[in-house]
Motif scaffolding. Structure first.
Motif: not given
Length: 436
Positions: A1-4, A6-7, A123-130, A134-138
């Motif tokens: 599972m990869t995602y950025d 900071a994109a 920062m919060l929006l970029s991280t949460v959206r990425a 990617a399905g990387a739900v905390p």
């Protein structure tokens, strides 16, 4: 599972800055509605539902839930409003969100809110959206909260939510927000400051009364004279150094670099080790009371019967009683003190799994750094969450250039945040969410 993670952070920050959410502290501003709708759309696009709440027309906050169900919920909060900006004073349009190279700072996102606090919102929006894409739900449940009105005390934003919609956030045990996690350089080492405490706020009105009369006659019972004497005593007072647990930890970290031990006697010299950041940190080792406004009279040849002053008072956690007792003694018997705004101080124990997650996420991106807590001189929405029993931290991570006078940019002219710092912050915050 990869995602950025900071994109999008730079573009999101620019877009938020372009939405003018100036808060003048009255009813004249544009409000936060457009920004709240923009954020809601960004989250809806990745399948995260939020609801908007208005304390007054246009004074808009939003709250949503995301994440897993392991552990107690964490509140991630940012405010959408910004302080006013006079465009004539700026190098660029303060609501342009322009990305421009400058020395010091390098390539930066410019505009009102770049530092306070649309950088963290981005920062919060970029991280949460990425992560959502990617399905990387905390694993831990998260409450995402974007508020109105923080720059005028928060009553129409966080205060409104705490009063009228407490059920949305009442199960949160930790709150993560602004003004912490940024770096400063001490003796060649980057030191990241995590906010774990805030001074209390006491905006007070000082009033002196006297006998009104003609300006050409003897008027010993002069309200202006009484007030002026009280204001002079308050403004000149040297408050004693008082170290709270948070500042004891921070100064101990600096003392170790300096090859000494932290004591109240050398606290001021240790604070000076922070360079430009001592502007902020020098205010959190003692109480303070700064006269800021004076009002008296309506004509030069009329002695007024009343004169008033406004005092911006700030008190340390654990030292509020000392603050009020000292202020009363300085004001003297010829004036009365009334409270216009009063908000308590807060101090959160610097321990536990959330602190460990913040520390490890920074060190993973900057292994040679030092991470320590600090006490902030101003106030944030955290005061409302503290009243609800949450542990509150400021954690908007930024790795900053050593020559950038970052603390001067808060509410300052040419407010800007380095692009590299934003991208670093998004990566750190992504690690933080994964470590919760």
């Amino acid at each position: 599972m990869t995602y950025d993670p900071a994109a999008e952070v730079v573009q999101l920050c620019s877009d938020l800055i372009r939405l003018d959410t100036t808060n003048f502290g009255d009813e004249s501003g544009p409000g936060e509605r457009k920004a709240a709708e923009h954020v809601a759309a960004l989250l809806d696009e990745v399948g995260i539902d939020v609801e908007v709440y208005e304390s007054e027309p246009g004074r808009t906050s939003l709250v949503g839930r995301w994440g897993g169900n392991v552990g107690e919920p964490v509140l991630l909060h940012g405010h959408l409003d910004v302080v006013p900006a006079n465009a004539a004073d700026w190098t660029v349009d303060p609501f342009s969100g322009e990305v421009k190279d400058v020395d010091p700072g390098g390539l930066c996102v410019w505009g009102r809110g770049a530092v306070d606090m649309k950088d963290f919102d981005a920062m919060l929006l970029s991280t949460v959206r990425a992560r959502a894409r990617a399905g990387a739900v905390p694993e831990r449940p998260l409450v995402l909260c974007f508020t109105a009105d923080e720059e005028a005390g928060g009553a129409k934003g966080a205060g409104f939510l705490a009063r009228e919609h407490r059920d949305l956030i009442d199960d949160c045990t930790v709150a993560i927000g602004e003004v912490g996690g940024f770096s400063t350089t001490v003796r060649g080492r980057r030191l990241y400051l995590i906010e774990a405490a805030e001074k209390g706020m006491a905006w007070v009105r000082l009033t002196a009364k006297g006998t009104a009369g003609h300006g050409s006659m003897r008027q010993p019972d002069n309200a202006v004279t009484k007030l002026a004497n009280a204001v002079a005593r308050i403004g000149a007072h040297q408050w004693p150094v008082r170290l709270t647990p948070t500042m004891e930890v921070l100064l101990a970290s600096v003392a170790e670099l300096a090859g000494t031990e932290a004591t109240p006697e050398n606290a001021e010299s240790l604070v000076e080790e922070f360079g430009d950041a001592s502007r902020m940190l020098g205010a959190v080792i003692r109480n303070s009371a700064n006269p800021t406004m004076l009002e008296a009279g309506y004509k030069v040849n009329v002695v007024p019967g009343e004169a008033t002053a406004r005092i911006d008072g700030r008190f340390l956690p654990g030292f509020e009683d000392e603050f009020w007792d000292t202020l009363a003694a300085l004001a003297g018997p010829d004036t009365t003190i009334s409270k216009d705004v009063h908000m308590g101080a807060l101090e959160t124990g610097y321990d536990g799994d959330v602190v460990a997650a913040m520390t490890s996420s920074i060190l993973a991106e900057d292994p040679e750094a030092i991470v320590a807590p600090y006490l902030m001189s101003g106030g944030t929405d955290a005061k409302y969450w503290d009243d609800l029993g949450m542990k509150c931290f400021g954690f908007a991570p930024l790795r900053l250039p050593e020559d950038l006078d970052f603390t001067a940019l808060f509410h300052g002219v040419d407010e800007r945040v380095p692009v590299d710092s934003l991208e670093f912050g998004a990566r750190v915050f992504d690690r933080f969410l994964g470590a919760l």
